[in-house]
Design a protein around this motif. Structure first.
Motif, mmCIF file in Angstrom:
data_model
loop_
_atom_site.group_PDB
_atom_site.id
_atom_site.type_symbol
_atom_site.label_atom_id
_atom_site.label_comp_id
_atom_site.label_asym_id
_atom_site.label_seq_id
_atom_site.Cartn_x
_atom_site.Cartn_y
_atom_site.Cartn_z
ATOM 1 N N VAL A 1 0.857 -1.187 0.000
ATOM 2 C CA VAL A 1 0.000 0.000 0.000
ATOM 3 C C VAL A 1 0.889 1.232 0.000
ATOM 4 O O VAL A 1 1.878 1.285 0.719
ATOM 5 N N CYS A 2 0.533 2.212 -0.816
ATOM 6 C CA CYS A 2 1.298 3.448 -0.896
ATOM 7 C C CYS A 2 0.390 4.625 -0.561
ATOM 8 O O CYS A 2 -0.738 4.702 -1.034
ATOM 9 N N TYR A 3 0.902 5.520 0.266
ATOM 10 C CA TYR A 3 0.136 6.700 0.664
ATOM 11 C C TYR A 3 0.780 7.970 0.105
ATOM 12 O O TYR A 3 0.740 9.017 0.713
ATOM 13 N N GLN A 4 1.392 7.880 -1.060
ATOM 14 C CA GLN A 4 2.097 9.010 -1.643
ATOM 15 C C GLN A 4 1.135 10.156 -1.950
ATOM 16 O O GLN A 4 0.095 9.962 -2.565
ATOM 17 N N ALA A 5 1.474 11.358 -1.508
ATOM 18 C CA ALA A 5 0.727 12.597 -1.778
ATOM 19 C C ALA A 5 -0.679 12.594 -1.171
ATOM 20 O O ALA A 5 -1.533 13.347 -1.613
ATOM 21 N N LEU A 6 -0.930 11.761 -0.175
ATOM 22 C CA LEU A 6 -2.223 11.747 0.504
ATOM 23 C C LEU A 6 -2.224 12.839 1.568
ATOM 24 O O LEU A 6 -1.256 12.987 2.305
ATOM 25 N N PRO A 7 -3.288 13.637 1.655
ATOM 26 C CA PRO A 7 -3.328 14.677 2.687
ATOM 27 C C PRO A 7 -3.174 14.071 4.088
ATOM 28 O O PRO A 7 -3.693 12.992 4.372
ATOM 29 N N GLY A 8 -2.447 14.782 4.959
ATOM 30 C CA GLY A 8 -2.155 14.277 6.302
ATOM 31 C C GLY A 8 -3.382 13.892 7.100
ATOM 32 O O GLY A 8 -3.352 12.959 7.890
ATOM 33 N N GLY A 9 -4.507 14.588 6.895
ATOM 34 C CA GLY A 9 -5.727 14.283 7.628
ATOM 35 C C GLY A 9 -6.340 12.941 7.271
ATOM 36 O O GLY A 9 -7.143 12.394 8.025
ATOM 37 N N LEU A 10 -5.963 12.387 6.107
ATOM 38 C CA LEU A 10 -6.508 11.096 5.677
ATOM 39 C C LEU A 10 -5.590 9.921 6.001
ATOM 40 O O LEU A 10 -5.968 8.771 5.804
ATOM 41 N N LEU A 11 -4.386 10.212 6.470
ATOM 42 C CA LEU A 11 -3.446 9.139 6.799
ATOM 43 C C LEU A 11 -3.867 8.401 8.059
ATOM 44 O O LEU A 11 -4.443 8.996 8.973
ATOM 45 N N PRO A 12 -3.545 7.104 8.157
ATOM 46 C CA PRO A 12 -3.759 6.381 9.415
ATOM 47 C C PRO A 12 -2.901 7.020 10.514
ATOM 48 O O PRO A 12 -1.831 7.566 10.236
ATOM 49 N N GLU A 13 -3.328 6.942 11.735
ATOM 50 C CA GLU A 13 -2.644 7.596 12.855
ATOM 51 C C GLU A 13 -1.143 7.300 12.927
ATOM 52 O O GLU A 13 -0.346 8.216 13.099
ATOM 53 N N PRO A 14 -0.696 6.042 12.761
ATOM 54 C CA PRO A 14 0.742 5.770 12.881
ATOM 55 C C PRO A 14 1.585 6.417 11.783
ATOM 56 O O PRO A 14 2.792 6.526 11.922
ATOM 57 N N LEU A 15 0.967 6.838 10.679
ATOM 58 C CA LEU A 15 1.733 7.374 9.555
ATOM 59 C C LEU A 15 1.719 8.890 9.469
ATOM 60 O O LEU A 15 2.331 9.467 8.572
ATOM 61 N N LYS A 16 1.073 9.545 10.391
ATOM 62 C CA LYS A 16 0.988 11.002 10.341
ATOM 63 C C LYS A 16 2.347 11.640 10.620
ATOM 64 O O LYS A 16 3.246 11.013 11.177
#
Length: 62
Positions: free
Chosen positions: A30-45
């Motif tokens: 799974v890649c979270y590239q360029a995802l806004p910080g508010g949508l990231l899972p808590e451990p990845l913020k």
């Protein structure tokens, strides 16, 4: 337990549901590239609140 794949199921011993080969068959990167910080899972913020070991811009954090 041996699973030969999709229908029709077979007893092909080259694929199994256990072991390291099975991990790679079911792994879903799974890649979270360029995802806004508010949508990231808590451990990845930003700030790494859970202290998860990760690579950020090629550098290891925590």
């Amino acid at each position: 337990m041996v699973h030969g794949g999709p229908y029709p199921a077979t007893s092909d011993s080259r694929t199994t549901s256990v072991g390291s080969a099975a991990i790679f068959r079911f792994l879903r990167p799974v890649c979270y590239q360029a995802l806004p910080g508010g949508l990231l899972p808590e451990p990845l913020k930003d700030g790494n609140p859970w202290g998860v070991s990760r690579l950020v811009d090629g550098k290891r954090e925590a």
